[in-house]
Design an enzyme around this catalytic site. Structure first.
Site, PDB file in Angstrom:
ATOM      1  N   CYS A 192      66.082  66.367  66.065  1.00 28.56           N
ATOM      2  CA  CYS A 192      66.884  67.139  67.023  1.00 28.56           C
ATOM      3  C   CYS A 192      66.118  67.272  68.337  1.00 28.56           C
ATOM      4  O   CYS A 192      64.906  67.273  68.371  1.00 28.56           O
ATOM      5  CB  CYS A 192      67.239  68.541  66.565  1.00 28.56           C
ATOM      6  N   ARG A 202      66.386  61.504  69.708  1.00 31.03           N
ATOM      7  CA  ARG A 202      65.925  62.399  68.639  1.00 31.03           C
ATOM      8  C   ARG A 202      67.044  62.769  67.667  1.00 31.03           C
ATOM      9  O   ARG A 202      66.792  63.443  66.658  1.00 31.03           O
ATOM     10  CB  ARG A 202      65.340  63.680  69.243  1.00 31.03           C
ATOM     11  N   TRP A 219      70.255  66.035  64.803  1.00 30.55           N
ATOM     12  CA  TRP A 219      70.040  65.099  63.706  1.00 30.55           C
ATOM     13  C   TRP A 219      70.195  65.945  62.454  1.00 30.55           C
ATOM     14  O   TRP A 219      69.344  66.774  62.132  1.00 30.55           O
ATOM     15  CB  TRP A 219      68.640  64.508  63.815  1.00 30.55           C
ATOM     16  N   ASN A 241      65.282  73.407  66.541  1.00 34.75           N
ATOM     17  CA  ASN A 241      64.824  72.145  65.967  1.00 34.75           C
ATOM     18  C   ASN A 241      63.838  72.499  64.869  1.00 34.75           C
ATOM     19  O   ASN A 241      62.910  73.269  65.105  1.00 34.75           O
ATOM     20  CB  ASN A 241      64.138  71.307  67.060  1.00 34.75           C
ATOM     21  N   GLY A 242      64.041  71.966  63.668  1.00 33.63           N
ATOM     22  CA  GLY A 242      63.139  72.258  62.548  1.00 33.63           C
ATOM     23  C   GLY A 242      63.941  72.537  61.300  1.00 33.63           C
ATOM     24  O   GLY A 242      65.148  72.288  61.242  1.00 33.63           O
ATOM     25  N   GLU A 300      55.046  43.770  53.187  1.00 32.51           N
ATOM     26  CA  GLU A 300      55.582  44.456  54.362  1.00 32.51           C
ATOM     27  C   GLU A 300      54.842  44.020  55.632  1.00 32.51           C
ATOM     28  O   GLU A 300      55.453  43.842  56.689  1.00 32.51           O
ATOM     29  CB  GLU A 300      55.485  45.985  54.148  1.00 32.51           C
ATOM     30  N   LYS A 323      56.746  42.439  58.864  1.00 27.50           N
ATOM     31  CA  LYS A 323      56.684  42.988  60.234  1.00 27.50           C
ATOM     32  C   LYS A 323      56.332  41.903  61.229  1.00 27.50           C
ATOM     33  O   LYS A 323      56.918  41.822  62.312  1.00 27.50           O
ATOM     34  CB  LYS A 323      55.637  44.116  60.327  1.00 27.50           C
ATOM     35  N   GLU A 382      59.242  39.446  61.773  1.00 23.46           N
ATOM     36  CA  GLU A 382      60.428  39.899  62.495  1.00 23.46           C
ATOM     37  C   GLU A 382      60.177  40.258  63.950  1.00 23.46           C
ATOM     38  O   GLU A 382      61.046  40.025  64.774  1.00 23.46           O
ATOM     39  CB  GLU A 382      61.158  41.024  61.744  1.00 23.46           C
ATOM     40  N   HIS A 436      46.858  30.399  41.997  1.00 27.62           N
ATOM     41  CA  HIS A 436      47.945  29.691  41.321  1.00 27.62           C
ATOM     42  C   HIS A 436      48.782  28.869  42.303  1.00 27.62           C
ATOM     43  O   HIS A 436      49.904  28.493  41.998  1.00 27.62           O
ATOM     44  CB  HIS A 436      48.815  30.684  40.556  1.00 27.62           C
ATOM     45  N   LYS A 455      69.885  46.611  63.518  1.00 29.33           N
ATOM     46  CA  LYS A 455      69.254  47.753  62.862  1.00 29.33           C
ATOM     47  C   LYS A 455      69.926  48.076  61.542  1.00 29.33           C
ATOM     48  O   LYS A 455      69.284  48.464  60.586  1.00 29.33           O
ATOM     49  CB  LYS A 455      69.302  48.961  63.801  1.00 29.33           C
TER      50      LYS A 455
HETATM   51  C1  F6R Z   1      62.631  45.578  58.390  1.00 27.82           C
HETATM   52  C2  F6R Z   1      63.884  46.299  58.279  1.00 27.82           C
HETATM   53  C3  F6R Z   1      64.875  45.839  57.257  1.00 27.82           C
HETATM   54  C4  F6R Z   1      65.531  47.041  56.564  1.00 27.82           C
HETATM   55  C5  F6R Z   1      66.659  46.579  55.647  1.00 27.82           C
HETATM   56  C6  F6R Z   1      67.312  47.741  54.915  1.00 27.82           C
HETATM   57  O1  F6R Z   1      61.835  46.133  59.385  1.00 27.82           O
HETATM   58  O2  F6R Z   1      64.135  47.230  58.990  1.00 27.82           O
HETATM   59  O3  F6R Z   1      64.281  44.995  56.319  1.00 27.82           O
HETATM   60  O4  F6R Z   1      64.540  47.738  55.849  1.00 27.82           O
HETATM   61  O5  F6R Z   1      67.641  45.903  56.397  1.00 27.82           O
HETATM   62  O6  F6R Z   1      67.851  48.647  55.818  1.00 27.82           O
HETATM   63  P1  F6R Z   1      68.229  50.117  55.361  1.00 27.82           P
HETATM   64  O7  F6R Z   1      66.936  50.790  54.996  1.00 27.82           O
HETATM   65  O8  F6R Z   1      68.911  50.754  56.525  1.00 27.82           O
HETATM   66  O9  F6R Z   1      69.110  49.999  54.163  1.00 27.82           O
END
Ligand code: F6R
Length: 644
Positions: free
Chosen positions: A2, A39, A90, A114-115, A514, A518, A521, A537, A639
C-alpha cells in the site's frame, strides 16, 4: 504494501491546469498516488478537509486503478481543502472492493493505513461491543473507530465537544493517536484527519515506511519520497513509535516517551521519474531490495494467542489435513522452484512425501490423486492459467487445494480450499525475485503448520524454527549491504560470456535452477542448473577453459553435504572452469578452489535458499544491465501467463 500520502497547506487552487479548482491538496494527493501506484493498485481513495461548509470532511474512493478514483473525483468535484490524505491499496484484510478501500471514516475523522494490525480481531470485537457498525472487512476501519472512540472521550473530558478550537482538537487527536497505537500489535503507518482540525494531519508509524516532506508553507507525508518529490526535495525521517502533527507551517514529532524530538533531515537527490522505483534503476533491483521486508511481512501475524500457527483462509477440516498421505506441489517457473525447496523442509518436518509437478505437465498426464492428497498451488500472480487448470484437475479428483499466492482475491486464491498469502507486495519486474523468497517463507510456514497439526514437531521445536525464520530479514539486509557491489562488478566483468553453469546439492539444487533461469530470462545467456552430484553423469562434458560455474556450497556444519560439494568444485576447476562459490562466512575449505567467493551469513541448512539465491538475482540483473538490456521487461515474456 500500500502507498500513503498526506498534504497540508493553505486553501489555494491547484497549480495544475488539468485540475482547475480542485485545490492544491488534491493535486498533491493524486500526483503522489500515481507515483506510489507500484505499491498496490487494487483500489484508491482520498479524504479532504476544509475549514468551512456543511460537509467539511469529504472522502472519495474507488475499487480498481487510480483512473477509477479520478473519475469518481470528477463526479464528486470536492471543494479545495487545507488538508488531505490518500491511499493506494494492496489488499491484505478484505477483498479489493470500494468498501474496503481507504480512507476509512469514523465520527469526525478519516484514516489511511499501510501495514497489518495483528490483533485486529479482538479490537474489532471491542469496537462492535462499543456500538460501532463496521462497513468493511479491514483492520484499518477498526483503528479508525478506536481512534474516534478515544478522541470523542477526550473532547468530552476537555469540554470541547460543542465549539471546538482546531488547535486544541489537533492536540487531543495526537493524544488519541498515541493511546491507540500503543494498543496495536503489528505494523502500521497511519495518517488521520478530522473535520475538527482542518489544517492538521496526525500520524504514527511502526515498522511500515513513512517519511516527511518539508515544503514552504505546506508539508507532506508519504510511504516514500516518491509521494512528494515533485513538490519538495527536503525530507525528514520518522522512527518507530513516533507520533507526528503536521500543519501548513509546522512539523512536530514526539517519541514513544512523549518527548518532542527533531527528525533527521536530508535532501532527496532523485528526480521525480526515478522515484517510483525507490531510487533504483530498475524495478528488479528495487524488488531485490524489498526482499527483507517481503520475508518479514509474510511471517507477520502468523501466531495466535495460544502460540499456534494460523493460515489466512482455511476451509479444510483439520481432520482431513491430519489424514493426508501425499502433497503435490503444482506451479510453474520460479514458483515451482520455491516448491522444490519446500519439498526438503516439508518431508523433513512432517514425514509426508512431497512431489513437485510443473502445473502444465500435471494437468495432461494421469496423476495419482486421491482425497488424501493435498495439492499445493504456488503462484505470485494467482492467475497463471496452467496452475489454475492444475488446481481444478486436482479438485475434480477429490484432492483439497491449498494456495500460496501473492495477489489477494486472485483466481487461484478464490478457487482453493485454503490460502496462505505471501505478503511480498506487488512485483512489477517480469523476473520474479522477492516473490520467490516470500513463497519459500510461506512454504516453511505451511510445513510447520502441518507438523504442529499432525504432532510431528513439539511446539517448542516449531517456535525454534520460527525464531530462525524471524532472523532472515536482518541477514538479508546484511547480505545486500556487504555483497551487492562486488557481485555487480562481477556481473559487469562477465558480460561477454556466452554460457554459465550453476551447481547445487540438496536445497542448493533448486537455487541453482533458479539462478540459471534468472540469467536466461533477463540476460539472454545460455545457462544450466544441475544437481552437483549429477555432473559426472554427463554435464561435466560441457566444462571447458574459462567457463564460469557458480557453486552453492552447504554449511560446513553439514559435513556430509559440504564435503561432497567441495569435491564437485575441484572436479570442474581441474577442467579449467572459473569457479564462483557461494559459501558461508568462515568456511575456509572453499578458498583454495574458488576464483571468487561470495560470503553468506551462517544459517540453518533448510533456510539457506533464502540467502543463497540473492547473489544470483543480483548477478543476473548486473550482467543484463552491462549488456544494455531491458531488465524489467525482457523480450518474449509476460508477467502473468494467463493462457495455457
Ligand atoms: C520467472 C518467473 C516465472 C513465474 C511463472 C509463474 O522469473 O517470473 O517463471 O514464476 O510464470 O508465475 P506465477 O507465480 O504468477 O504463477
Amino acid at each position: 504494501m500500500c502507498g500513503i500520502v498526506g498534504h497540508v497547506g493553505p486553501l489555494t487552487p491547484s497549480t495544475a491546469s488539468s485540475a482547475p479548482g480542485s485545490g492544491r491538496s488534491l493535486e498533491v494527493l493524486l500526483d503522489g498516488l500515481s507515483r506510489l501506484e507500484y505499491r498496490g493498485y487494487d483500489s484508491a481513495g482520498v479524504a479532504l478537509v476544509r475549514p468551512d461548509g456543511v460537509e467539511r470532511l469529504t472522502t472519495v474512493k474507488a475499487a480498481g486503478k487510480l483512473d477509477n478514483l479520478r473519475a469518481a473525483l470528477d463526479a464528486a468535484a470536492p471543494a479545495p481543502a487545507t488538508a488531505g490524505i490518500g491511499h493506494t491499496r494492496w489488499a491484505t484484510h478484505g477483498g479489493p472492493t470500494t468498501e474496503n478501500a481507504h480512507p476509512h471514516r469514523a465520527g469526525s475523522l478519516a484514516v489511511v493505513h499501510n501495514g497489518i494490525i495483528e490483533n485486529f480481531r479482538s479490537l474489532r470485537a471491542e469496537v462492535e461491543a462499543a456500538g460501532r457498525t463496521l462497513l468493511s472487512a479491514t483492520d484499518t476501519e477498526v483503528v479508525a473507530h478506536l481512534l474516534d472512540l478515544d478522541f470523542t472521550d477526550r473532547l468530552a473530558a476537555a469540554g470541547e465537544a460543542g465549539t471546538v478550537d482546531p488547535d486544541a482538537a489537533a492536540a487531543l487527536l495526537v493524544e488519541s493517536m498515541r493511546a491507540v497505537t500503543a494498543r496495536l500489535e503489528g505494523t502500521f503507518a497511519l495518517l488521520a484527519v478530522t473535520e475538527l482540525a482542518p489544517g492538521a494531519i496526525v500520524a504514527a508509524r511502526r515498522s511500515s515506511p513513512l517519511v516527511i516532506g518539508l515544503g514552504e508553507g505546506e508539508n507532506f507525508l508519504g510511504s516514500d519520497v516518491a509521494a512528494f518529490v515533485a513538490f519538495t526535495t527536503h525530507a525528514a525521517e520518522v522512527d518507530d513509535d513516533q507520533v507526528l502533527l503536521l500543519t501548513a507551517d509546522s512539523v512536530t514529532v514526539w517519541d514513544a516517551a512523549g518527548d518532542v524530538v527533531t527528525p533527521r533531515q536530508w535532501e532527496v537527490s532523485w528526480d521525480a521519474s526515478a522515484a517510483v522505483k525507490g531510487g533504483y534503476d530498475t524495478f528488479m533491483d528495487k524488488e531485490i531490495h524489498d526482499e527483507p521486508t517481503a520475508v518479514a511481512e509474510t511471517l507477520l501475524g502468523r501466531v495466535d494467542d495460544r502460540g499456534e500457527l494460523v493460515l489466512d483462509e482455511m476451509r479444510i477440516d483439520p481432520a482431513v489435513l491430519r489424514s493426508i498421505d501425499k502433497i503435490i506441489v503444482v506451479a510453474c517457473g520460479t514458483a515451482a522452484y520455491a516448491g522444490h525447496v519446500a519439498k526438503y523442509a516439508i518431508e523433513h518436518w512432517c514425514r509426508i512425501p512431497v512431489e513437485i509437478e510443473l502445473a502444465h505437465e500435471f494437468r495432461y498426464r494421469d496423476p495419482i490423486v486421491s482425497e488424501k492428497t493435498l495439492t499445493v498451488a504456488i503462484s505470485q500472480s494467482g492467475e497463471t492459467m496452467d496452475t489454475i487448470q492444475a488446481v481444478r484437475h486436482a479438485r475434480e479428483q477429490g484432492s483439497r487445494a491449498l494456495a500460496i499466492v501473492n495477489t489477494y482475491g486472485s483466481t487461484i486464491a478464490r478457487e482453493a480450499d485454503a490460502v496462505l498469502y505471501t505478503h511480498a507486495g506487488p512485483e512489477v519486474a517480469v523476473a520474479s525475485t522477492k516473490a520467490f523468497l516470500a513463497q519459500i517463507t510461506a512454504c516453511y510456514l505451511l510445513g510447520l503448520y502441518l507438523a504442529q497439526l499432525r504432532g510431528n514437531k513439539w511446539p517448542d521445536e516449531v517456535a525454534d524454527y520460527l525464531e530462525n525464520l524471524g532472523k532472515m530479514p536482518a541477514k538479508l539486509e546484511r547480505l545486500l549491504a556487504e555483497q551487492e557491489d562486488s557481485i555487480r562488478e562481477l556481473g559487469a566483468q562477465l558480460a561477454d560470456q556466452t554460457s554459465f553453469l550453476f551447481l547445487g546439492r540438496h536445497v542448493g539444487y533448486p537455487v541453482a535452477l533458479e539462478g540459471a533461469l534468472k540469467l536466461k530470462e533477463v540476460a539472454y545467456v545460455h545457462a544450466e542448473g544441475f544437481a552437483a552430484g549429477e555432473l559426472k553423469h554427463g554435464p561435466i562434458a560441457l566444462v571447458e577453459d574459462g567457463l564460469p560455474v557458480f557453486v552453492i556450497v552447504p554449511t560446513p556444519r553439514r559435513p556430509v553435504l559440504h564435503d561432497k560439494v567441495i569435491s564437485n568444485i575441484q572436479e570442474v576447476r581441474a577442467r579449467g572452469a572459473r569457479t564462483i562459490v557461494i559459501a558461508e562466512e568462515g568456511d575456509e575449505a572453499v578458498t583454495p578452489f574458488a576464483d571468487t567467493v561470495i560470503r553468506i551469513p551462517a544459517t540453518p541448512t533448510l533456510m539457506w535458499p533464502l540467502l543463497t539465491v540473492v547473489p544470483l538475482q543480483i548477478f543476473a540483473s548486473a550482467l543484463a544491465k552491462a549488456k544494455g538490456l531491458d531488465v524489467d521487461q525482457p523480450r518474449n515474456l509476460a508477467k502473468s501467463v494467463t493462457v495455457e
